[in-house]
Design an enzyme around this catalytic site. Structure first.
Site, PDB file in Angstrom:
ATOM      1  N   HIS A 158       0.812  -1.226   0.000  1.00 43.66           N
ATOM      2  CA  HIS A 158       0.000   0.000   0.000  1.00 43.66           C
ATOM      3  C   HIS A 158       0.840   1.268   0.000  1.00 43.66           C
ATOM      4  CE1 HIS A 158      -4.093  -1.736   0.694  1.00 43.66           C
ATOM      5  NE2 HIS A 158      -3.344  -2.789   0.978  1.00 43.66           N
ATOM      6  N   ASP A 366       3.595   9.554  -0.808  1.00 40.74           N
ATOM      7  CA  ASP A 366       2.407   8.781  -0.433  1.00 40.74           C
ATOM      8  C   ASP A 366       2.157   7.691  -1.466  1.00 40.74           C
ATOM      9  OD1 ASP A 366       0.110   8.187   1.075  1.00 40.74           O
ATOM     10  OD2 ASP A 366      -0.424  10.303   1.275  1.00 40.74           O
TER      11      ASP A 366
HETATM   12  C1  GDG Z   1      -2.115   3.945   3.299  1.00 43.94           C
HETATM   13  C2  GDG Z   1      -1.082   4.584   2.361  1.00 43.94           C
HETATM   14  C3  GDG Z   1      -2.763   4.484   0.523  1.00 43.94           C
HETATM   15  C4  GDG Z   1      -8.588  10.325   7.799  1.00 43.94           C
HETATM   16  N1  GDG Z   1      -9.056  11.079   8.802  1.00 43.94           N
HETATM   17  C5  GDG Z   1     -10.242  10.534   9.147  1.00 43.94           C
HETATM   18  C6  GDG Z   1     -10.482   9.431   8.334  1.00 43.94           C
HETATM   19  N2  GDG Z   1      -9.436   9.328   7.520  1.00 43.94           N
HETATM   20  C7  GDG Z   1      -9.395   8.357   6.428  1.00 43.94           C
HETATM   21  C8  GDG Z   1      -9.470   9.059   5.094  1.00 43.94           C
HETATM   22  C9  GDG Z   1      -8.921   7.983   4.172  1.00 43.94           C
HETATM   23  C10 GDG Z   1      -7.947   7.247   5.069  1.00 43.94           C
HETATM   24  O1  GDG Z   1      -8.221   7.625   6.418  1.00 43.94           O
HETATM   25  C11 GDG Z   1      -6.513   7.667   4.807  1.00 43.94           C
HETATM   26  O2  GDG Z   1      -6.100   7.065   3.641  1.00 43.94           O
HETATM   27  P1  GDG Z   1      -4.840   7.603   2.811  1.00 43.94           P
HETATM   28  O3  GDG Z   1      -4.814   6.844   1.551  1.00 43.94           O
HETATM   29  O4  GDG Z   1      -4.990   9.057   2.608  1.00 43.94           O
HETATM   30  O5  GDG Z   1      -3.551   7.370   3.729  1.00 43.94           O
HETATM   31  P2  GDG Z   1      -2.938   6.226   4.716  1.00 43.94           P
HETATM   32  O6  GDG Z   1      -3.734   6.087   5.961  1.00 43.94           O
HETATM   33  O7  GDG Z   1      -1.516   6.643   4.928  1.00 43.94           O
HETATM   34  O8  GDG Z   1      -3.028   4.858   3.906  1.00 43.94           O
HETATM   35  C12 GDG Z   1      -1.791   5.397   1.277  1.00 43.94           C
HETATM   36  C13 GDG Z   1      -3.676   3.748   1.489  1.00 43.94           C
HETATM   37  O9  GDG Z   1      -2.923   3.053   2.480  1.00 43.94           O
HETATM   38  C14 GDG Z   1      -4.572   2.744   0.780  1.00 43.94           C
HETATM   39  O10 GDG Z   1      -3.839   1.856   0.006  1.00 43.94           O
HETATM   40  O11 GDG Z   1      -3.546   5.309  -0.329  1.00 43.94           O
HETATM   41  O12 GDG Z   1      -0.824   5.929   0.371  1.00 43.94           O
HETATM   42  O13 GDG Z   1      -0.175   5.435   3.091  1.00 43.94           O
HETATM   43  O14 GDG Z   1      -9.927   7.121   3.775  1.00 43.94           O
HETATM   44  O15 GDG Z   1     -10.765   9.459   4.866  1.00 43.94           O
HETATM   45  N3  GDG Z   1     -11.584   8.668   8.399  1.00 43.94           N
HETATM   46  C15 GDG Z   1     -12.509   9.001   9.334  1.00 43.94           C
HETATM   47  N4  GDG Z   1     -12.343  10.077  10.152  1.00 43.94           N
HETATM   48  C16 GDG Z   1     -11.244  10.868  10.097  1.00 43.94           C
HETATM   49  O16 GDG Z   1     -11.115  11.852  10.819  1.00 43.94           O
HETATM   50  N5  GDG Z   1     -13.625   8.272   9.431  1.00 43.94           N
END
Ligand code: GDG
Length: 457
Positions: A158, A366
């Site tokens: 990921h 990222d």
């Molecule tokens: C890893 C990789 C890759 C955030 N704040 C809240 C909340 N979130 C949710 C977002 C989003 C998720 O968390 C974060 O996903 P990201 O993709 O931006 O980043 P990582 O957590 O670092 O994820 C990344 C991912 O895996 C998937 O393969 O894209 O590159 O680092 O969905 O909305 N959700 C809630 N409340 C919050 O305050 N419910």
């Protein structure tokens, strides 16, 4: 049809879809795959015990069977807080300055991967497909092979795969990659991370690498491809079509009192470029002082990995920066930055995204970044906001309607904010429409179907 066994560090079945948590979309997508394929989701329960027993906690939640194990405190320290989050995570996000190479971390990582393999072995039936997720479990496939598992096994990373010159700073780097070549299918988020991996296989390992991503080494053949992850678009937009989402949107809009809202939503992690983003906001307000009155920047940053010092450090740094920026510019009725250190339910996030005229997604590195896609999905087609996106997020390769920036340059980001705030409606619509097609079509369902199809062989 063969059963699917999904393995990840933590198991997260979408019991409470509204609950704040960083796994929402992925949990839903994998959950639906598991339901269709009578599957099992295996991983750590999140519980710590005194002595590892390997006993499986089996549950059936919303039609998905989960099997979890508890880990010892030392396992969690060395494998999870240690090797995964203090060695691999920083290195794979190009933060070689933060990567710690402790012998105990490496040992703990191998021990826990062995424990995963040993505990899940009795669950595996001859026709099952096994899909392992993420950097916590890289050697798991090899551990399963050592126990006689001959099933098709795939692995999806990921996070980014670093360039060879950085990756070789990891002690025993070759051992780690050799274990990866025990998988049948390897998935990366983008062609950039895939190419870095293939470069390593070719130049460092001397493997035979074909142009279609087939790697031949030690008599085995592994297919490596890019599978860009997407949103569960249907689930997310359905959550947005709710009173909760509309109230959340209204809450932001009425508190902003006609000022244009700029929004960031990120796990509190140094890879997300938050201090640099705050510096860019500060620069923007210096350059355009009148904007202090007609804009407001809201940053939602739920804490994460608080057992790791570098995560506590970034939290302190951001608190100090927020205080400094607000201290220098606030009036009795104006506060330029609202820094919110907690998470919100997904439906509320949808409302927040929709209220924001500018979405700021500026990670320093990222794997993909789902927030960028969520921001696009939540926009009003008749009056969409503008996405400012780091060129170093995997999502930048798909979201070409965004204003792409170098997150290290506060000048660049500050100019992008100006451009976004001044952008005419026609241009906003044209940019959004392009991105929306990709976010809607290249969703998490098509992602997992294409991975599982390759895995089926
Ligand atoms: C890893 C990789 C890759 C955030 N704040 C809240 C909340 N979130 C949710 C977002 C989003 C998720 O968390 C974060 O996903 P990201 O993709 O931006 O980043 P990582 O957590 O670092 O994820 C990344 C991912 O895996 C998937 O393969 O894209 O590159 O680092 O969905 O909305 N959700 C809630 N409340 C919050 O305050 N419910």
């Amino acid at each position: 049809m063969s059963r699917l066994i999904v393995v990840s560090n933590r198991v997260s079945v979408p019991k409470a879809r509204g609950a704040a948590g960083a796994q929402g979309g992925l949990a839903v997508a994998l959950g639906s795959a598991l339901k269709e394929n009578r599957g099992i989701w295996f991983g750590w329960s999140g519980k710590e015990i005194d002595t590892f027993s390997g006993s499986l906690n089996m549950e059936r939640v919303e039609g998905v069977t989960t099997a979890t194990i508890d880990l010892e405190h030392q396992d969690v320290e060395e494998y999870y807080n240690g090797y995964a989050n203090r060695t691999l995570w920083p290195l794979f996000h190009y933060r070689i300055d933060l990567a710690e190479y402790e012998r105990e971390f490496g040992r703990g990582y191998e021990r826990v991967n062995e424990r995963f393999a040993e505990s899940m072995r009795p669950l595996v039936e001859p026709d099952d497909l096994i899909w392992v997720h993420d950097y916590h479990l890289i050697p798991l496939g090899e551990r399963l092979r050592a126990k006689g598992v001959q099933n098709r096994i795939g692995f999806f990373l990921h996070i980014p795969w670093p360039p060879t010159r950085l990756f070789v700073s990891l002690p025993y780097h070759e051992r780690l990659v050799r274990t990866m070549l025990e998988y049948d299918v390897l998935g990366f988020q983008t062609t950039e991370w895939l190419e870095s991996f293939l470069h390593y296989c070719d130049k460092e390992l001397g493997a035979e690498v074909s142009s279609d991503g087939t790697v031949r080494f030690g008599g085995r053949e592994t297919v490596a491809r890019a599978y860009p992850i997407g949103l569960d678009y249907e689930e997310f937009t359905a959550a947005g079509d709710s009173g909760v989402a509309r109230n959340a949107q209204q809450r932001i809009l009425s508190s902003a009192r006609r000022r244009k809202v700029m929004l960031g939503v990120d796990r509190l992690d140094y890879s997300k470029g938050l201090p640099e983003r705050f510096d860019a906001i500060s620069r923007f307000l210096d350059q355009y002082p009148e904007s202090t009155r007609d804009t407001v920047f809201i940053q939602i940053a739920p804490p994460s990995r608080e057992d790791v010092q570098s995560y506590r450090d970034i939290r302190d740094l951001l608190e100090a920066k927020t205080g400094k920026i607000n201290g220098a510019r606030s009036e009795v009725d104006v506060v330029p930055i609202r820094y919110v250190n907690k998470g919100y339910p997904r439906a509320e996030l949808f409302g927040f995204y929709r209220a924001a005229k500018v979405g700021l997604v500026t990670p320093l590195r990222d794997g993909m970044n789902l927030v960028a896609k969520e921001y696009v999905a939540a926009q009003d087609p008749e009056d969409p906001g503008v996405l400012i996106l780091s060129r170093f997020a995997g999502a930048a390769l798909q979201l070409d309607g965004a204003v792409l920036v170098n997150p290290y340059s506060s000048e660049d980001v500050s100019e992008a904010i100006r451009q976004a705030l001044d952008m005419p409606l026609e241009e906003r619509k044209a940019r959004w429409e392009k991105m929306h097609v990709s976010v809607k079509n290249e969703d998490v369902i098509s992602w997992r179907k294409s991975f599982v199809d390759t895995l089926r062989g």
